[in-house]
Scaffold this motif. Sequence first.
Motif, PDB file in Angstrom:
ATOM      1  N   ALA A 100       0.764  -1.155  -0.058  1.00 35.23           N
ATOM      2  CA  ALA A 100       0.002   0.038  -0.017  1.00 35.23           C
ATOM      3  C   ALA A 100       0.830   1.248  -0.131  1.00 35.23           C
ATOM      4  O   ALA A 100       0.500   2.304   0.465  1.00 35.23           O
ATOM      5  N   GLY A 101       1.898   1.108  -0.495  1.00 34.24           N
ATOM      6  CA  GLY A 101       2.876   2.360  -0.861  1.00 34.24           C
ATOM      7  C   GLY A 101       2.342   3.289  -1.944  1.00 34.24           C
ATOM      8  O   GLY A 101       1.239   3.274  -2.311  1.00 34.24           O
ATOM      9  N   ASN A 102       3.046   4.037  -2.084  1.00 36.39           N
ATOM     10  CA  ASN A 102       2.653   5.122  -3.299  1.00 36.39           C
ATOM     11  C   ASN A 102       2.112   4.344  -4.644  1.00 36.39           C
ATOM     12  O   ASN A 102       1.209   4.845  -5.267  1.00 36.39           O
ATOM     13  N   LEU A 103       2.742   3.559  -5.176  1.00 42.84           N
ATOM     14  CA  LEU A 103       2.484   2.966  -6.355  1.00 42.84           C
ATOM     15  C   LEU A 103       1.026   2.032  -6.248  1.00 42.84           C
ATOM     16  O   LEU A 103       0.023   2.312  -7.068  1.00 42.84           O
ATOM     17  N   GLY A 104       0.953   1.312  -5.121  1.00 42.28           N
ATOM     18  CA  GLY A 104      -0.396   0.581  -4.812  1.00 42.28           C
ATOM     19  C   GLY A 104      -1.437   1.725  -4.691  1.00 42.28           C
ATOM     20  O   GLY A 104      -2.496   1.290  -5.232  1.00 42.28           O
ATOM     21  N   ARG A 105      -1.094   2.746  -4.085  1.00 43.80           N
ATOM     22  CA  ARG A 105      -2.335   3.794  -3.999  1.00 43.80           C
ATOM     23  C   ARG A 105      -2.632   4.475  -5.126  1.00 43.80           C
ATOM     24  O   ARG A 105      -3.643   4.769  -5.506  1.00 43.80           O
ATOM     25  N   ALA A 106      -1.535   4.774  -6.223  1.00 50.84           N
ATOM     26  CA  ALA A 106      -1.790   5.353  -7.381  1.00 50.84           C
ATOM     27  C   ALA A 106      -2.625   4.508  -8.075  1.00 50.84           C
ATOM     28  O   ALA A 106      -3.775   4.688  -8.706  1.00 50.84           O
ATOM     29  N   ILE A 107      -2.332   3.108  -8.178  1.00 47.83           N
ATOM     30  CA  ILE A 107      -2.930   1.973  -9.024  1.00 47.83           C
ATOM     31  C   ILE A 107      -4.536   1.773  -8.576  1.00 47.83           C
ATOM     32  O   ILE A 107      -5.352   1.949  -9.280  1.00 47.83           O
ATOM     33  N   VAL A 108      -4.815   1.855  -7.290  1.00 47.80           N
ATOM     34  CA  VAL A 108      -6.068   1.573  -6.379  1.00 47.80           C
ATOM     35  C   VAL A 108      -7.143   2.781  -6.893  1.00 47.80           C
ATOM     36  O   VAL A 108      -8.265   2.549  -6.919  1.00 47.80           O
ATOM     37  N   ARG A 109      -6.357   3.983  -6.888  1.00 47.62           N
ATOM     38  CA  ARG A 109      -7.214   5.327  -6.951  1.00 47.62           C
ATOM     39  C   ARG A 109      -7.530   5.374  -8.511  1.00 47.62           C
ATOM     40  O   ARG A 109      -8.316   6.366  -8.856  1.00 47.62           O
ATOM     41  N   SER A 110      -6.670   4.741  -9.429  1.00 44.67           N
ATOM     42  CA  SER A 110      -7.261   5.088 -10.881  1.00 44.67           C
ATOM     43  C   SER A 110      -8.476   4.359 -11.159  1.00 44.67           C
ATOM     44  O   SER A 110      -8.991   3.239 -10.413  1.00 44.67           O
ATOM     45  N   SER A 111      -9.027   4.719 -12.418  1.00 44.24           N
ATOM     46  CA  SER A 111     -10.321   3.964 -12.544  1.00 44.24           C
ATOM     47  C   SER A 111     -10.000   2.844 -13.484  1.00 44.24           C
ATOM     48  O   SER A 111     -11.165   2.295 -14.105  1.00 44.24           O
ATOM     49  N   MET A 112      -8.860   2.366 -13.670  1.00 43.43           N
ATOM     50  CA  MET A 112      -8.687   1.288 -14.534  1.00 43.43           C
ATOM     51  C   MET A 112      -9.382   0.075 -14.339  1.00 43.43           C
ATOM     52  O   MET A 112      -9.968  -0.748 -14.949  1.00 43.43           O
ATOM     53  N   PHE A 113      -9.569  -0.378 -12.896  1.00 43.33           N
ATOM     54  CA  PHE A 113     -10.273  -1.552 -12.400  1.00 43.33           C
ATOM     55  C   PHE A 113     -11.877  -1.640 -12.908  1.00 43.33           C
ATOM     56  O   PHE A 113     -12.211  -2.443 -13.341  1.00 43.33           O
ATOM     57  N   GLU A 114     -12.297  -0.458 -12.143  1.00 39.39           N
ATOM     58  CA  GLU A 114     -13.541  -0.287 -12.458  1.00 39.39           C
ATOM     59  C   GLU A 114     -14.050  -0.343 -13.947  1.00 39.39           C
ATOM     60  O   GLU A 114     -15.146  -0.898 -14.406  1.00 39.39           O
ATOM     61  N   LYS A 115     -13.133   0.602 -14.831  1.00 40.92           N
ATOM     62  CA  LYS A 115     -13.606   0.318 -16.035  1.00 40.92           C
ATOM     63  C   LYS A 115     -13.624  -0.942 -16.866  1.00 40.92           C
ATOM     64  O   LYS A 115     -14.014  -1.273 -17.807  1.00 40.92           O
ATOM     65  N   ARG A 116     -12.620  -1.754 -16.283  1.00 45.20           N
ATOM     66  CA  ARG A 116     -12.627  -3.249 -17.074  1.00 45.20           C
ATOM     67  C   ARG A 116     -13.271  -4.285 -16.035  1.00 45.20           C
ATOM     68  O   ARG A 116     -12.870  -5.313 -16.223  1.00 45.20           O
ATOM     69  N   GLY A 117     -14.063  -3.834 -14.869  1.00 42.73           N
ATOM     70  CA  GLY A 117     -14.935  -4.708 -14.219  1.00 42.73           C
ATOM     71  C   GLY A 117     -14.415  -5.543 -13.329  1.00 42.73           C
ATOM     72  O   GLY A 117     -14.663  -6.563 -13.106  1.00 42.73           O
ATOM     73  N   VAL A 118     -13.006  -5.307 -12.860  1.00 37.55           N
ATOM     74  CA  VAL A 118     -12.456  -6.008 -12.011  1.00 37.55           C
ATOM     75  C   VAL A 118     -12.548  -5.137 -10.482  1.00 37.55           C
ATOM     76  O   VAL A 118     -12.499  -3.873 -10.451  1.00 37.55           O
ATOM     77  N   ASP A 119     -12.982  -5.978  -9.527  1.00 40.49           N
ATOM     78  CA  ASP A 119     -13.243  -5.523  -8.325  1.00 40.49           C
ATOM     79  C   ASP A 119     -12.171  -5.787  -7.213  1.00 40.49           C
ATOM     80  O   ASP A 119     -11.745  -6.763  -6.907  1.00 40.49           O
ATOM     81  N   VAL A 120     -11.737  -4.467  -6.712  1.00 38.17           N
ATOM     82  CA  VAL A 120     -10.599  -4.431  -5.938  1.00 38.17           C
ATOM     83  C   VAL A 120     -11.315  -4.557  -4.399  1.00 38.17           C
ATOM     84  O   VAL A 120     -11.942  -3.848  -3.977  1.00 38.17           O
ATOM     85  N   VAL A 121     -10.915  -5.742  -3.580  1.00 36.24           N
ATOM     86  CA  VAL A 121     -11.759  -6.029  -2.617  1.00 36.24           C
ATOM     87  C   VAL A 121     -10.701  -5.896  -1.264  1.00 36.24           C
ATOM     88  O   VAL A 121     -11.280  -5.778  -0.218  1.00 36.24           O
ATOM     89  N   GLY A 122      -9.542  -5.513  -1.370  1.00 35.05           N
ATOM     90  CA  GLY A 122      -8.772  -5.440  -0.423  1.00 35.05           C
ATOM     91  C   GLY A 122      -7.382  -4.961  -0.675  1.00 35.05           C
ATOM     92  O   GLY A 122      -6.644  -5.120  -1.420  1.00 35.05           O
ATOM     93  N   MET A 123      -6.560  -4.125   0.255  1.00 32.48           N
ATOM     94  CA  MET A 123      -5.140  -3.944   0.135  1.00 32.48           C
ATOM     95  C   MET A 123      -4.467  -4.487   1.369  1.00 32.48           C
ATOM     96  O   MET A 123      -5.151  -4.712   2.395  1.00 32.48           O
ATOM     97  N   PHE A 124      -3.239  -4.945   1.124  1.00 37.80           N
ATOM     98  CA  PHE A 124      -2.298  -5.480   2.119  1.00 37.80           C
ATOM     99  C   PHE A 124      -1.078  -4.801   2.430  1.00 37.80           C
ATOM    100  O   PHE A 124      -0.453  -4.501   1.500  1.00 37.80           O
ATOM    101  N   ASP A 125      -0.446  -4.516   3.569  1.00 35.92           N
ATOM    102  CA  ASP A 125       0.710  -4.076   3.960  1.00 35.92           C
ATOM    103  C   ASP A 125       1.342  -4.337   5.272  1.00 35.92           C
ATOM    104  O   ASP A 125       0.458  -4.945   6.240  1.00 35.92           O
TER     105      ASP A 125
END
Lengths: 223, 223
Positions: A100-125
């Motif tokens: 859940a560092g900068n890269l993880g945060r940048a990725i989870v906040r982008s709209s990539m997953f939603e646009k592609r129908g992938v559900d992000v259910v949790g982050m781990f650190d």
Amino acid sequence: MKYTPKKEPSPKNVVSPSVIKRLPRYFRYLRILIREGKSRISSGELAEMMGVTASQIRQDLNCFGGFGQQGYGYNVTYLYAKICDLLGVGAGLTAIIVGAGNLGRAIVRSSMFEKRGVDVVGMFDVNPLFLGQDVGGVLVHPMQELDDFCRKHKIDIAVLTLPKEAAAETAAALLGLGITGFWNFTGQELELGEAAVVENVHLGDSLMTLCYRICSEEEKNGK
Amino acid sequence: MKYTPKKEPSPKNVVSPSVIKRLPRYFRYLRILIREGKSRISSGELAEMMGVTASQIRQDLNCFGGFGQQGYGYNVTYLYAKICDLLGVGAGLTAIIVGAGNLGRAIVRSSMFEKRGVDVVGMFDVNPLFLGQDVGGVLVHPMQELDDFCRKHKIDIAVLTLPKEAAAETAAALLGLGITGFWNFTGQELELGEAAVVENVHLGDSLMTLCYRICSEEEKNGK
């Protein structure tokens, strides 16, 4: 003229890997067209948008049944739906972000997953400072909960944004917990065997290509 | 046996784009070998490491003069230096990061630039909370200083990690300030003309390829 799609061959058996590699680009451009409210487009127009030839477009889309018709062009919504289907958008895939560092945060906040129908259910650190944080609507859990979490939820994809040093061991553990898809940003090569699907992102390779192209241009221009 | 490199043809005129695309991978693997203290390697060993065929390796490296010798293999340091040279590592390129959000921070803190000899000289952001921050040794400046900064320093690369909506306008302004290399993470297509070199990173395409491969595997396994 009424739009009647041609009879399609069974798609996944006939589409070549090089066409599949280009499908995400079609997906992106079709989304733009839908946003703009365009209902149909000719191969020529689509080619111009995408910076390829019309014949390339016709060839690619013919691979999985055409979807187009002489004098009409392509039905944008229909083509988009077909490509989504082929690419597994809407297959209900789920993902966790590990790191859940900068890269993880940048990725989870982008709209990539939603646009592609992938559900992000949790982050781990491992960092106790991050635990319980809500990052773009996704909760950060401690690594110790990974085990339990994966037993309770069916997870398809682990996004690896943790430090390189911990990547191999963590990926092996995740595979052991039944996760088979890995989106690997760590730069660490993973040897997970045939049961796993690993997509590596090497941003440095892209940077080098850019540097090469800049130096080539400068040379060409005699700088 | 003394190592004598073959006479080399002028490299940049003969190397095909597909070989160039593979060079960053050679760069990565040769760095590993150097780190491990290995001074020479056969095409067979290198092929095994990289998961390609030995004949592919010989063919690629022959494109720009070979560097290898029957029965000896490749001199690791020499080959690494040649590839660095070809790719513009050590050409003294400089970069700025435009957008100091999570993605910009993740990128500037990675070792990518240093490894590839690119000097990151500043970050820029509109957010007043970020100004004056030191991110991995790089200072965040206000966007208003961009103009002055680019006049004082020769900047080769702008890394665009700002929001998509601001990308086109900012890139055009940067081009006006003499920056011609763009590493574009925004997802916005840039139309900057032939004077600019743009390398787009579409992470979403990589995610889609992963989803496709997962779904294909599941289908194959009858899930």
